[in-house]
Design a protein around this motif. Sequence first.
Motif, PDB file in Angstrom:
ATOM      1  N   UNK A  67       0.893  -1.158   0.000  1.00  0.00           N
ATOM      2  CA  UNK A  67       0.000   0.000   0.000  1.00  0.00           C
ATOM      3  C   UNK A  67       0.932   1.209   0.000  1.00  0.00           C
ATOM      4  N   UNK A  68       0.821   2.078  -1.012  1.00  0.00           N
ATOM      5  CA  UNK A  68       1.762   3.205  -1.082  1.00  0.00           C
ATOM      6  C   UNK A  68       1.818   3.981   0.229  1.00  0.00           C
ATOM      7  N   UNK A  69       3.056   4.247   0.645  1.00  0.00           N
ATOM      8  CA  UNK A  69       3.256   5.022   1.872  1.00  0.00           C
ATOM      9  C   UNK A  69       4.381   6.021   1.648  1.00  0.00           C
ATOM     10  N   UNK A  70       4.383   7.066   2.459  1.00  0.00           N
ATOM     11  CA  UNK A  70       5.392   8.112   2.334  1.00  0.00           C
ATOM     12  C   UNK A  70       6.657   7.740   3.103  1.00  0.00           C
ATOM     13  N   UNK A  71       7.796   7.926   2.445  1.00  0.00           N
ATOM     14  CA  UNK A  71       9.097   7.717   3.071  1.00  0.00           C
ATOM     15  C   UNK A  71       9.890   9.010   2.929  1.00  0.00           C
ATOM     16  N   UNK A  72      10.711   9.290   3.919  1.00  0.00           N
ATOM     17  CA  UNK A  72      11.541  10.493   3.873  1.00  0.00           C
ATOM     18  C   UNK A  72      12.662  10.329   2.852  1.00  0.00           C
ATOM     19  N   UNK A  73      12.982  11.440   2.197  1.00  0.00           N
ATOM     20  CA  UNK A  73      14.068  11.481   1.228  1.00  0.00           C
ATOM     21  C   UNK A  73      14.743  12.844   1.355  1.00  0.00           C
ATOM     22  N   UNK A  74      16.054  12.856   1.242  1.00  0.00           N
ATOM     23  CA  UNK A  74      16.768  14.133   1.316  1.00  0.00           C
ATOM     24  C   UNK A  74      17.006  14.637  -0.098  1.00  0.00           C
ATOM     25  N   UNK A  75      16.538  15.859  -0.348  1.00  0.00           N
ATOM     26  CA  UNK A  75      16.725  16.517  -1.639  1.00  0.00           C
ATOM     27  C   UNK A  75      17.470  17.816  -1.393  1.00  0.00           C
ATOM     28  N   UNK A  76      18.695  17.862  -1.859  1.00  0.00           N
ATOM     29  CA  UNK A  76      19.503  19.090  -1.749  1.00  0.00           C
ATOM     30  C   UNK A  76      19.503  19.652  -0.335  1.00  0.00           C
ATOM     31  N   UNK A  77      19.670  18.761   0.649  1.00  0.00           N
ATOM     32  CA  UNK A  77      19.763  19.187   2.032  1.00  0.00           C
ATOM     33  C   UNK A  77      18.428  19.386   2.738  1.00  0.00           C
ATOM     34  N   UNK A  78      17.338  19.186   2.019  1.00  0.00           N
ATOM     35  CA  UNK A  78      16.008  19.332   2.605  1.00  0.00           C
ATOM     36  C   UNK A  78      15.339  17.963   2.671  1.00  0.00           C
ATOM     37  N   UNK A  79      14.737  17.636   3.797  1.00  0.00           N
ATOM     38  CA  UNK A  79      14.043  16.360   3.941  1.00  0.00           C
ATOM     39  C   UNK A  79      12.602  16.533   3.474  1.00  0.00           C
ATOM     40  N   UNK A  80      12.236  15.723   2.493  1.00  0.00           N
ATOM     41  CA  UNK A  80      10.880  15.721   1.938  1.00  0.00           C
ATOM     42  C   UNK A  80      10.382  14.282   1.938  1.00  0.00           C
ATOM     43  N   UNK A  81       9.331  13.985   1.198  1.00  0.00           N
ATOM     44  CA  UNK A  81       8.801  12.623   1.154  1.00  0.00           C
ATOM     45  C   UNK A  81       8.526  12.183  -0.279  1.00  0.00           C
ATOM     46  N   UNK A  82       8.568  10.861  -0.468  1.00  0.00           N
ATOM     47  CA  UNK A  82       8.211  10.220  -1.723  1.00  0.00           C
ATOM     48  C   UNK A  82       7.333   9.018  -1.394  1.00  0.00           C
ATOM     49  N   UNK A  83       6.574   8.547  -2.374  1.00  0.00           N
ATOM     50  CA  UNK A  83       5.737   7.374  -2.186  1.00  0.00           C
ATOM     51  C   UNK A  83       6.503   6.108  -2.532  1.00  0.00           C
ATOM     52  N   UNK A  84       6.574   5.175  -1.593  1.00  0.00           N
ATOM     53  CA  UNK A  84       7.083   3.836  -1.849  1.00  0.00           C
ATOM     54  C   UNK A  84       5.898   3.013  -2.333  1.00  0.00           C
ATOM     55  N   UNK A  85       6.090   2.275  -3.453  1.00  0.00           N
ATOM     56  CA  UNK A  85       4.993   1.485  -4.015  1.00  0.00           C
ATOM     57  C   UNK A  85       5.255  -0.015  -3.964  1.00  0.00           C
ATOM     58  N   UNK A  86       6.529  -0.408  -3.735  1.00  0.00           N
ATOM     59  CA  UNK A  86       6.865  -1.829  -3.653  1.00  0.00           C
ATOM     60  C   UNK A  86       8.142  -1.990  -2.835  1.00  0.00           C
ATOM     61  N   UNK A  87       8.275  -3.185  -2.246  1.00  0.00           N
ATOM     62  CA  UNK A  87       9.492  -3.496  -1.461  1.00  0.00           C
ATOM     63  C   UNK A  87       9.826  -4.967  -1.618  1.00  0.00           C
TER      64      UNK A  87
END
Length: 103
Positions: free
Chosen positions: A37-57
């Motif tokens: 089930x898609x969920x948000x995971x933290x990701x660092x973009x250019x020094x800023x922590x944002x989120x992306x959707x994980x769709x599979x593992x």
Amino acid sequence: MDTWQPISAEELEALVVSQLSECSTEQQRFFEQCKVVPYLAKIERLGTVETVFVVARTGNIALYYEDVEEGFNISELQPDGSILNPACEQWELCHALWHMVKA
């Protein structure tokens, strides 16, 4: 001028359905085995922590949608569940699945 907005869960679902239909039967089966089930995971973009959707593992490897670059990517996860190695591949789902199988 339009301003960027993160992808919504509904838009992501439609995108996955659309791109999954263009994948091989083997890729579709693989995705069915590891989708989440898609969920948000933290990701660092250019020094800023944002989120992306994980769709599979599979194991510690996540398939996620990078909505800034508008493409799918894979990465190991950190112990806290965040993306370890952010990427900007802009892969279609079938390409990301090919790489995920090899990981």
